[in-house]
Design an enzyme around this catalytic site. Structure first.
Site, PDB file in Angstrom:
ATOM      1  N   HIS A 469      14.292 -57.327  12.522  1.00 14.56           N
ATOM      2  CA  HIS A 469      12.840 -57.462  12.667  1.00 14.56           C
ATOM      3  C   HIS A 469      12.309 -56.523  13.748  1.00 14.56           C
ATOM      4  CE1 HIS A 469       9.034 -59.905  12.616  1.00 14.56           C
ATOM      5  NE2 HIS A 469       8.953 -59.390  13.841  1.00 14.56           N
ATOM      6  N   GLU A 470      12.880 -56.615  14.933  1.00 14.28           N
ATOM      7  CA  GLU A 470      12.402 -55.773  16.034  1.00 14.28           C
ATOM      8  C   GLU A 470      12.706 -54.300  15.782  1.00 14.28           C
ATOM      9  OE1 GLU A 470      10.366 -57.098  17.897  1.00 14.28           O
ATOM     10  OE2 GLU A 470      10.869 -59.192  17.481  1.00 14.28           O
ATOM     11  N   HIS A 473       9.882 -52.850  13.850  1.00 15.76           N
ATOM     12  CA  HIS A 473       8.792 -52.451  14.746  1.00 15.76           C
ATOM     13  C   HIS A 473       9.126 -51.123  15.427  1.00 15.76           C
ATOM     14  CE1 HIS A 473       6.212 -55.902  14.458  1.00 15.76           C
ATOM     15  NE2 HIS A 473       7.099 -56.761  14.947  1.00 15.76           N
ATOM     16  N   HIS A 476       8.508 -48.188  13.337  1.00 13.13           N
ATOM     17  CA  HIS A 476       7.075 -47.899  13.256  1.00 13.13           C
ATOM     18  C   HIS A 476       6.668 -46.974  14.401  1.00 13.13           C
ATOM     19  CE1 HIS A 476       3.002 -49.914  11.968  1.00 13.13           C
ATOM     20  NE2 HIS A 476       2.988 -48.612  11.824  1.00 13.13           N
TER      21      HIS A 476
END
Length: 678
Positions: A469-470, A473, A476
Site C-alpha cells: 500500500h505505502e 503511494h 506516485h
C-alpha cells in the site's frame, strides 16, 4: 548558535537532506529564517512595478519559500517518526508563527489583487500553466482572500487555534500510545501466543528493564495479542487500553479537542460562505458533493451488511461451540475467534505464513514487482544520510538507467514514532526553467514486527499488504513528472490519492508475485502451492465486516463535517459517535471506548470530510486491477498507461486521467465481484 543553514545548497548526493549535519537546535532558527525569506520574496512580487503576468506573479509565487519548505519538510516529518520532548517544545513555539505566516500570505490583499488581475486577463497558457493559475486563484479564495477585513481577522484567529489544537491532539495521542504497557510475568497467562510475539515481548521488557513480557499499543504487539492470547481478561485489558486512548480524562484527553477541531472547521467553512465543512472540502474532490459520498456509503452498506452479519454469526457460532451457548462475544473476542474460524475453514492464519515473509525478501519481491511492471530498479546506498539507523535509503533508476528518485524505508516502531503507516516526501519533483528535472525524495514509514535476537523481521500477510500500500503511494511520488512542485506527485484530490496504494495491494494474493520472494527464512522452502491456494481461498474472509468498519469511519467523519451547527459545550463525544454507528455496529458497543479521540485522519490529517476516499478509491483500484487481469497482471503496456496516469500529478482532473487510462468510467461492479458480493 545555529550550525546548519537550510538556505544553502546541501552538496550531497542527489541533494538529499544531510540528516547527519542537522541538530534539533537548528530547526527553530531555520524556520524563522525561512519565514523572513519568503516574506521578502512576497514583497518583491507585490512591489514589482510591471503589469501582473503569469510569469512575474503566479510562477514567481510558486517558487517562493524554498528554505521554509526544506526546513519544515524535515522538521514535521521527523516530528512524526523521530520526535522527542525538545522537538515537541519547538513545535509548540513555531506553530503560531507558521500559522500567522500562512495567513499573512493567503490574506494579503495586494498579492491577491495581482493574482486576480492575471486570472481575469485570461492569458494564453499551456495546460499545466492554466492549472497552476486556476489552483492558485482558487486556493486564495478558499483561504479567505475575498473576506472583509473583520472576517479576515476572525479567519486568522480560528486558523491559529486550529493549528495549535491539532498539534496538541497529535502529541496527546503519541504520549498515550508510548506510555502504556501491559506487563505479564506469568507465562501461563500467555497461552496461545506465537513464539515470535513472545520473543518480541521479552525483548521489549528487557529494553524497559522489566521482568517477563511487555506488550504495547503498537500494531506489531497489539494485533497478535488480540488474535492469539487465550486469556480473555488480558485481551479485554489491552483492548480497552487501545480503544479508550485519549478518552478517559487527564492531561492527554482529546474529547474537548475533538469538539474544538470540528467546530473550528465548521466556523471556517461558514465564514467562507459554505453551509458546512464537507461542502467546502468536496468542492475539490472527485466526489464533488456530500450526496455522492452518502450515496456511495449507503450503497456499500446495503450491499455488504447482509454478508457481514453472516460473517459475525459464523464467528459467534464457533465461540459458542468452544465456550458454551451462554458465552457472549465481546469486541475483545472478535479477533481471537475470527482467527480460530479462519484456521478451521482454510487451515491458515497469520503465524503460519509469517516465516515465509522475511522483510529483506519482501523488499526484494516488491522492488522486483516494480521492475517487472515499469522497468525501474532500486539500489541500496548507505552513503545517503539517514535520521535513524533503522532507515534504509535506496536510489531508484528508470528503465534507461537514469536516476529517478531516492526512497527511504523506515519499518520498525520505536519511541518517538507515531503508530500506523504512511508515505511522505522530503522533496517533491519539479522541472527547472532550464529543463532540469529535479527528482523527488520519498519515504515509506511503517510499524512492522521488529527482528529479535534469534529471528529476522518476519512479517504477517497484513504487513506485506501494508508495505504494498505505502509503496503504491511512493510510486506516485517517484513517477512524478510535472513542471510545478505544487501539482506534482501525490498533490492530487484526496479521493484519488489512494488509488495507486490500494491498487498495489491486489498483488498480495497473486501466486506469480508470491513465488518471487516468499521463501521460508530457515529452510529456504518456497511458499507451498497449497498455502497460496489457501491464501486465495481465504482472501474474502470477513471482507464484508471490514467494509462495514470502513463505512462506519466514513459515516462518523461525515456526521461531524456535514453539521451546520457547532457541537455544544456539553457534547458527549462518545455518545455522538455511538449514535452514528448504530447502523454499522455488529458487536456490542462499549460505552467507554472512543474512536474520535484518536482518529487523527479526520482530526489532524487531510481526511476531514474525506475518509470515504478509501472506499471511493477502492472502487477505482478494483476496476483498474480488473483491467490488468484482462490484459495480464504484469502487462507492461497496461502498466505504462498506469504510470503515465500517476506521472501527471494534479495537472489533469483525476476522472479524466482515470478514463484515459481505463477507456471508460469506473464501475462498482469490479469491487463487488472481487469481494464475492456478486
Amino acid at each position: 548558535m545555529r550550525k546548519f543553514d537550510f538556505s544553502k545548497p546541501y552538496n550531497t548526493i542527489h541533494n538529499v537532506t544531510p540528516f547527519d549535519q542537522i541538530q534539533v537546535s537548528d530547526y527553530e532558527p531555520g524556520i524563522m529564517q525561512g519565514i523572513k525569506e519568503e516574506d521578502d520574496e512576497i514583497e518583491s512580487i507585490i512591489n514589482n512595478p510591471d503589469i501582473p503576468t503569469f510569469e512575474n506573479t503566479i510562477e514567481a509565487l510558486e517558487k517562493t519559500g524554498q528554505t521554509l519548505h526544506r526546513v519544515t519538510n524535515v522538521f514535521f516529518n521527523l516530528l512524526s517518526c523521530e520526535t522527542n520532548d525538545e522537538m515537541e517544545e519547538i513545535a509548540n513555539k513555531v506553530q503560531p508563527a507558521l500559522s500567522e505566516h500562512s495567513n499573512n500570505i493567503g490574506l494579503n490583499e495586494k498579492l491577491f489583487a495581482r493574482i486576480k488581475t492575471v486570472y481575469d486577463s485570461h492569458p494564453v497558457l499551456n495546460n499545466e500553466q492554466q492549472k497552476l493559475l486556476d489552483e492558485t486563484y482558487k486556493s486564495f479564495v478558499r483561504r479567505g482572500a475575498n473576506l472583509s477585513a473583520d472576517k479576515k481577522e476572525t479567519f486568522r484567529r480560528i486558523s491559529l487555534e486550529m493549528s495549535q489544537n491539532a498539534l496538541q491532539f497529535r502529541q496527546n495521542s503519541l504520549k498515550e500510545t508510548n506510555s502504556y504497557i501491559l506487563q505479564v510475568t506469568d507465562k501461563n497467562r500467555l497461552k496461545g501466543m506465537p513464539e515470535t510475539s513472545l520473543e518480541a515481548a521479552a525483548q521489549t521488557a528487557k529494553e524497559k528493564n522489566l521482568e517477563g513480557w511487555v506488550f504495547t499499543l503498537h500494531a506489531p504487539s497489539y494485533g497478535p495479542f488480540m488474535s492469539f492470547c487465550e486469556d480473555r481478561d488480558l485481551r479485554k485489558e489491552l483492548y480497552l487500553a487501545y480503544n479508550t486512548k485519549c478518552a478517559h480524562g487527564g492531561n492527554t484527553d482529546n474529547q474537548e479537542l475533538v469538539r474544538k477541531l470540528v467546530n473550528g472547521r465548521i466556523q471556517l467553512a461558514q465564514l467562507l460562505g459554505y453551509p458546512d465543512f464537507a461542502s467546502y472540502v468536496l468542492e475539490n474532490r472527485m466526489a464533488e458533493n456530500k450526496n455522492n459520498v452518502f450515496n456511495l456509503l449507503e450503497e456499500l452498506l446495503d450491499k455488504y451488511r447482509p454478508s457481514a452479519e453472516k460473517e459475525v454469526k459464523a464467528i459467534e457460532d464457533l465461540a459458542h461451540e468452544m465456550e458454551g451457548e451462554d458465552f457472549q462475544m465481546m469486541p475483545w473476542d472478535f479477533s481471537f475467534y475470527s482467527d480460530k474460524l479462519k484456521l478451521k475453514l482454510f487451515n491458515i492464519n497469520k503465524e503460519i505464513l509469517r516465516p515465509y515473509f522475511q522483510v529483506e525478501k519482501v523488499i526484494e519481491g516488491v522492488f522486483a514487482l516494480a521492475t517487472r511492471l515499469y522497468g525501474i530498479t532500486f539500489k541500496e546506498n548507505r552513503e545517503i544520510p539517514v535520521f535513524n539507523p533503522d532507515v534504509i535509503p535506496f536510489e531508484v533508476f528508470d528503465k534507461d538507467g537514469s536516476y529517478l528518485a531516492v526512497l527511504y524505508t523506515d519499518f520498525y516502531p520505536r519511541e518517538g514514532k507515531r503508530s500506523g503507516a504512511w508515505m511522505t516526501s522530503y522533496k517533491e519533483q519539479w522541472i527547472e526553467k532550464d529543463g532540469t528535472n529535479s527528482r523527488p525524495h520519498v519515504s515509506i514509514t511503517t510499524n512492522f514486527t521488529k527482528p529479535t535476537s534469534s529471528k529476522p523481521a518476519l512479517l504477517t500477510p497484513d504487513e506485506v499488504q501494508t508495505f504494498l500500500h505505502e509503496f503504491g503511494h511512493a510510486l506516485h511520488g517517484i513517477f512524478a513528472n510535472t513542471t510545478y512542485e505544487s501539482l506534482s506527485g501525490t498533490n492530487v484530490y484526496w479521493d484519488f490519492v489512494e488509488l495507486p496504494s490500494q491498487f498495489m495491494e491486489n498483488y498480495a494474493n497473486e501466486k506469480e508475485f508470491l513465488n518471487t520472494f516468499a521463501y521460508h527464512y530457515e529452510t529456504g522452502e518456497a511458499l507451498p502451492i497449497e498455502l497460496i491456494q489457501r491464501i486465495n481461498d481465504s482472501r474474502n474472509f470477513n471482507v464484508a465486516y471490514a467494509c462495514l468498519r470502513q463505512i462506519s469511519f466514513g459515516l462518523l467523519d461525515m456526521a461531524y463535517y456535514t453539521r451546520k451547527e457547532l457541537l455544544p459545550q456539553d457534547t458527549d463525544i462518545k455518545a455522538f459517535e455511538q449514535k452514528v454507528w448504530e447502523r454499522t455496529k455488529l458487536l456490542p458497543i462499549i460505552p467507554e471506548c472512543c474512536m474520535s479521540t484518536q482518529f487523527s485522519h479526520i482530526m489532524t490529517g487531510g481526511y476531514a470530510a474525506g475518509y470515504y476516499s478509501y472506499k471511493w478509491a477502492e472502487v477505482l483500484d478494483a476496476d483498474a486491477f480488473e483491467y490488468f487481469q484482462e490484459t495480464g497482471i504484469f502487462n507492461q503496456e497496461t502498466a505504462n498507461k498506469f504510470r503515465n496516469m500517476l506521472s501527471k500529478g494534479g495537472t489533469v482532473p483525476p476522472m479524466r486521467l482515470y478514463e484515459d487510462f481505463r477507456g471508460k468510467a469506473p464501475s462498482i461492479h469490479a469491487l463487488l465481484h472481487r469481494n464475492g458480493i456478486i
